[in-house]
Design a protein around this motif. Structure first.
Motif, PDB file in Angstrom:
ATOM      1  N   THR A 142      56.045  34.219  -4.650  1.00  0.00           N
ATOM      2  CA  THR A 142      56.133  33.415  -3.431  1.00  0.00           C
ATOM      3  C   THR A 142      54.744  33.105  -2.903  1.00  0.00           C
ATOM      4  O   THR A 142      53.936  34.014  -2.695  1.00  0.00           O
ATOM      5  N   LEU A 143      54.468  31.828  -2.696  1.00  0.00           N
ATOM      6  CA  LEU A 143      53.201  31.385  -2.122  1.00  0.00           C
ATOM      7  C   LEU A 143      53.447  30.913  -0.689  1.00  0.00           C
ATOM      8  O   LEU A 143      54.490  30.335  -0.392  1.00  0.00           O
ATOM      9  N   THR A 144      52.492  31.144   0.184  1.00  0.00           N
ATOM     10  CA  THR A 144      52.629  30.777   1.595  1.00  0.00           C
ATOM     11  C   THR A 144      51.713  29.612   1.936  1.00  0.00           C
ATOM     12  O   THR A 144      50.504  29.679   1.712  1.00  0.00           O
ATOM     13  N   VAL A 145      52.316  28.534   2.455  1.00  0.00           N
ATOM     14  CA  VAL A 145      51.548  27.393   2.942  1.00  0.00           C
ATOM     15  C   VAL A 145      51.574  27.472   4.470  1.00  0.00           C
ATOM     16  O   VAL A 145      52.595  27.206   5.110  1.00  0.00           O
ATOM     17  N   LYS A 146      50.474  27.862   5.051  1.00  0.00           N
ATOM     18  CA  LYS A 146      50.411  28.144   6.480  1.00  0.00           C
ATOM     19  C   LYS A 146      50.688  26.897   7.328  1.00  0.00           C
ATOM     20  O   LYS A 146      50.183  25.816   7.061  1.00  0.00           O
ATOM     21  N   GLY A 147      51.509  27.098   8.364  1.00  0.00           N
ATOM     22  CA  GLY A 147      51.732  26.056   9.362  1.00  0.00           C
ATOM     23  C   GLY A 147      52.570  24.886   8.925  1.00  0.00           C
ATOM     24  O   GLY A 147      52.687  23.910   9.665  1.00  0.00           O
ATOM     25  N   GLN A 148      53.200  24.966   7.744  1.00  0.00           N
ATOM     26  CA  GLN A 148      53.993  23.835   7.254  1.00  0.00           C
ATOM     27  C   GLN A 148      55.496  24.113   7.349  1.00  0.00           C
ATOM     28  O   GLN A 148      56.290  23.433   6.707  1.00  0.00           O
ATOM     29  N   GLY A 149      55.866  25.087   8.164  1.00  0.00           N
ATOM     30  CA  GLY A 149      57.278  25.371   8.389  1.00  0.00           C
ATOM     31  C   GLY A 149      57.807  24.614   9.594  1.00  0.00           C
ATOM     32  O   GLY A 149      57.268  23.575   9.994  1.00  0.00           O
ATOM     33  N   ASN A 150      58.876  25.135  10.200  1.00  0.00           N
ATOM     34  CA  ASN A 150      59.497  24.475  11.350  1.00  0.00           C
ATOM     35  C   ASN A 150      58.650  24.609  12.608  1.00  0.00           C
ATOM     36  O   ASN A 150      57.972  25.624  12.813  1.00  0.00           O
ATOM     37  N   ALA A 151      58.710  23.584  13.449  1.00  0.00           N
ATOM     38  CA  ALA A 151      58.050  23.646  14.747  1.00  0.00           C
ATOM     39  C   ALA A 151      58.821  24.606  15.650  1.00  0.00           C
ATOM     40  O   ALA A 151      60.016  24.829  15.472  1.00  0.00           O
ATOM     41  N   ALA A 152      58.123  25.175  16.620  1.00  0.00           N
ATOM     42  CA  ALA A 152      58.750  26.115  17.548  1.00  0.00           C
ATOM     43  C   ALA A 152      59.485  25.369  18.651  1.00  0.00           C
ATOM     44  O   ALA A 152      59.051  24.306  19.100  1.00  0.00           O
ATOM     45  N   ILE A 153      60.605  25.915  19.088  1.00  0.00           N
ATOM     46  CA  ILE A 153      61.345  25.337  20.212  1.00  0.00           C
ATOM     47  C   ILE A 153      60.505  25.428  21.474  1.00  0.00           C
ATOM     48  O   ILE A 153      59.927  26.475  21.775  1.00  0.00           O
ATOM     49  N   HIS A 154      60.396  24.342  22.201  1.00  0.00           N
ATOM     50  CA  HIS A 154      59.637  24.257  23.450  1.00  0.00           C
ATOM     51  C   HIS A 154      58.157  24.561  23.265  1.00  0.00           C
ATOM     52  O   HIS A 154      57.514  25.113  24.150  1.00  0.00           O
ATOM     53  N   GLY A 155      57.610  24.223  22.104  1.00  0.00           N
ATOM     54  CA  GLY A 155      56.177  24.374  21.892  1.00  0.00           C
ATOM     55  C   GLY A 155      55.811  25.728  21.316  1.00  0.00           C
ATOM     56  O   GLY A 155      56.571  26.680  21.363  1.00  0.00           O
ATOM     57  N   GLY A 156      54.610  25.792  20.757  1.00  0.00           N
ATOM     58  CA  GLY A 156      54.144  27.010  20.119  1.00  0.00           C
ATOM     59  C   GLY A 156      53.509  26.669  18.786  1.00  0.00           C
ATOM     60  O   GLY A 156      52.992  25.562  18.588  1.00  0.00           O
ATOM     61  N   VAL A 157      53.546  27.599  17.872  1.00  0.00           N
ATOM     62  CA  VAL A 157      52.947  27.377  16.561  1.00  0.00           C
ATOM     63  C   VAL A 157      54.036  27.199  15.508  1.00  0.00           C
ATOM     64  O   VAL A 157      55.123  27.767  15.625  1.00  0.00           O
ATOM     65  N   ASN A 158      53.724  26.415  14.493  1.00  0.00           N
ATOM     66  CA  ASN A 158      54.672  26.199  13.399  1.00  0.00           C
ATOM     67  C   ASN A 158      54.835  27.456  12.555  1.00  0.00           C
ATOM     68  O   ASN A 158      53.909  28.270  12.433  1.00  0.00           O
ATOM     69  N   GLY A 159      56.009  27.582  11.947  1.00  0.00           N
ATOM     70  CA  GLY A 159      56.200  28.612  10.943  1.00  0.00           C
ATOM     71  C   GLY A 159      55.497  28.221   9.659  1.00  0.00           C
ATOM     72  O   GLY A 159      54.764  27.223   9.603  1.00  0.00           O
ATOM     73  N   ASP A 160      55.712  28.980   8.602  1.00  0.00           N
ATOM     74  CA  ASP A 160      55.063  28.712   7.320  1.00  0.00           C
ATOM     75  C   ASP A 160      56.073  28.158   6.314  1.00  0.00           C
ATOM     76  O   ASP A 160      57.281  28.324   6.472  1.00  0.00           O
ATOM     77  N   LEU A 161      55.549  27.535   5.279  1.00  0.00           N
ATOM     78  CA  LEU A 161      56.365  27.089   4.154  1.00  0.00           C
ATOM     79  C   LEU A 161      56.198  28.110   3.035  1.00  0.00           C
ATOM     80  O   LEU A 161      55.079  28.370   2.582  1.00  0.00           O
ATOM     81  N   LEU A 162      57.307  28.709   2.606  1.00  0.00           N
ATOM     82  CA  LEU A 162      57.282  29.708   1.545  1.00  0.00           C
ATOM     83  C   LEU A 162      57.745  29.048   0.253  1.00  0.00           C
ATOM     84  O   LEU A 162      58.888  28.602   0.150  1.00  0.00           O
ATOM     85  N   VAL A 163      56.857  28.982  -0.714  1.00  0.00           N
ATOM     86  CA  VAL A 163      57.125  28.310  -1.986  1.00  0.00           C
ATOM     87  C   VAL A 163      57.428  29.378  -3.039  1.00  0.00           C
ATOM     88  O   VAL A 163      56.560  30.178  -3.386  1.00  0.00           O
ATOM     89  N   VAL A 164      58.653  29.377  -3.537  1.00  0.00           N
ATOM     90  CA  VAL A 164      59.078  30.338  -4.554  1.00  0.00           C
ATOM     91  C   VAL A 164      59.004  29.681  -5.925  1.00  0.00           C
ATOM     92  O   VAL A 164      59.597  28.622  -6.154  1.00  0.00           O
ATOM     93  N   ILE A 165      58.275  30.302  -6.844  1.00  0.00           N
ATOM     94  CA  ILE A 165      58.077  29.738  -8.183  1.00  0.00           C
ATOM     95  C   ILE A 165      59.288  30.051  -9.066  1.00  0.00           C
ATOM     96  O   ILE A 165      59.739  31.193  -9.150  1.00  0.00           O
ATOM     97  N   GLU A 166      59.809  29.009  -9.711  1.00  0.00           N
ATOM     98  CA  GLU A 166      60.900  29.177 -10.667  1.00  0.00           C
ATOM     99  C   GLU A 166      60.420  28.630 -12.018  1.00  0.00           C
ATOM    100  O   GLU A 166      60.257  27.432 -12.188  1.00  0.00           O
ATOM    101  N   GLU A 167      60.162  29.540 -12.942  1.00  0.00           N
ATOM    102  CA  GLU A 167      59.622  29.143 -14.245  1.00  0.00           C
ATOM    103  C   GLU A 167      60.725  28.566 -15.132  1.00  0.00           C
ATOM    104  O   GLU A 167      61.777  29.172 -15.305  1.00  0.00           O
TER     105      GLU A 167
END
Length: 386
Positions: free
Chosen positions: A242-267
């Motif tokens: 699993t690789l983490t792409v910071k700040g590319q997840g969902n936005a926070a309700i009523h403002g805040g910081v974004n979550g992360d995008l977790l990229v799972v490798i499937e060979e």
């Protein structure tokens, strides 16, 4: 309690330390074990809480006097709880930042997702993480790849600027907390009633309430849309990693910081090559003439095909090696090899002519292996059975 450390030991001060020394020692410990400096470290989190508990007692003259007299044991008659410690319920992170937020100072007040103002702490909201699977061939894993994908994501609603209120203005100060986002909570401790600031239950720590919801996001402050995300996957990744792409997840309700995008490798499994760490394995089936006389064969590799020289007298179980034809290490140090596992095909159906040819070889000196040859071949095949 037997398992509690001495509070002076926790902060690293002697029993005659003055208030300034205790405060300075606590700040040093709080910075050392702060969750933002030790993400995911449960031991550091416990030490962070332990330091706060010690400071809560030693910074209060009345509590400190009673601690010096009775330690962690049960106090004189009339004190509640036997062996429950000074704070049987323990400190939560909100308690610590609310009660001691001023200790950290301006340069430290926004760590750990908290915003501090006037000694009060308000937890910053964080959007949820997104998890996606990305399929990769061995060729892509060997070189690394940049992917651009459209992903359904929660993003800030521009109509209300993420506030959830109509036109971004239809809200007012929370009447319960007066805009601070926190209210005082009282609890019984060994020394009587203790107060701590907790998140306001009406505004959920925001300090304001919505008077009229935004019609586009229905008061959530976020809307769903397909967002294009570009990210790079390094060479050498493994299936399930699993690789983490910071700040590319969902936005926070009523403002805040974004979550992360977790990229799972499937060979994507290769039909010819078997991965073994950074090495790849190819099972090569030779005919008897090539194994006996030697020759040249073509074998598949990650990036194409290669010619491989077969020495005369190659035995079943022999492993040939193509150096550097495997996968690179993710840390950039070294590349694996391609291992050629040799097998020899014994014909199952022979013509009369073929039978005569083989029969003519029976009994010949070089057709019967010596004991030393048997031992050598079996030693090479032993790994198959073990």
């Amino acid at each position: 309690m037997a398992n509690k450390r001495d509070y002076y030991e926790v902060l690293g001060v002697d029993k005659n330390a003055d208030e300034k020394t205790i405060k300075s020692a606590y700040r040093k410990k709080a910075i050392q074990y702060h969750p933002d400096k030790n993400p995911g470290d449960k031991e550091a989190e416990e030490k962070f809480k332990e330091a706060a508990e010690a400071y809560d007692v030693l910074s209060n003259p009345e509590k400190r006097a009673k601690y010096d007299q009775f330690g962690h044991n049960m106090g004189p008659q009339g004190f509640p709880g036997g062996g429950g410690g000074f704070h049987a319920g323990g400190f939560s992170m909100e308690d610590i930042f609310s009660q001691f937020g001023d200790i950290f100072g301006g340069g430290f007040g926004n760590m750990g997702g908290f915003e501090t103002a006037g000694g009060r702490a308000r937890r910053q909201r964080r959007g949820s993480d997104l998890r996606i699977k990305v399929k990769m061939t061995l060729a892509e894993i060997a070189t690394g790849v940049t992917k651009t994908l459209k992903i359904p994501t929660l993003v800030k609603d521009t109509h209300c600027d993420g506030t959830g209120a109509k036109d971004g203005t239809a809200f007012s100060t929370c009447p319960t907390c007066g805009g601070s986002g926190t209210v005082l909570r009282q609890q019984q401790t060994l020394f009587g009633i203790s107060q701590s600031a907790v998140e306001c239950p009406q505004c959920k720590g925001e300090g304001k309430i919505i008077n009229e919801k935004c019609s586009f996001c229905h008061g959530e402050g976020v809307v769903r849309e397909d967002r294009t995300v570009t990210f790079t996957i390094p060479a050498g990744v493994a299936d399930g990693q699993t690789l983490t792409v910071k700040g590319q997840g969902n936005a926070a309700i009523h403002g805040g910081v974004n979550g992360d995008l977790l990229v799972v490798i499937e060979e994507i499994k290769s039909p010819e090559l078997i991965r073994d760490g950074n090495d790849v394995i190819y099972n090569l089936m030779l005919d008897i003439p090539t194994a006996a006389l030697g020759g040249s064969v073509e074998v598949p590799t990650i990036t194409g095909r290669a010619r491989l020289k077969i020495p005369a007298g190659t035995q079943p179980g022999k492993v040939l090696r193509l150096r550097g034809k495997g996968l690179p290490s993710t840390d950039g140090y070294g590349t694996g090899d391609e291992l050629i596992n040799v097998m020899v095909y014994i014909p199952e159906n022979l013509t009369d002519e073929e039978k005569k040819a083989i029969e003519s070889l029976q009994g010949k000196p070089n057709m019967t292996p010596s004991q030393s040859t048997k031992d050598r071949i079996f030693s090479k095949l032993r790994h198959i059975f073990e």
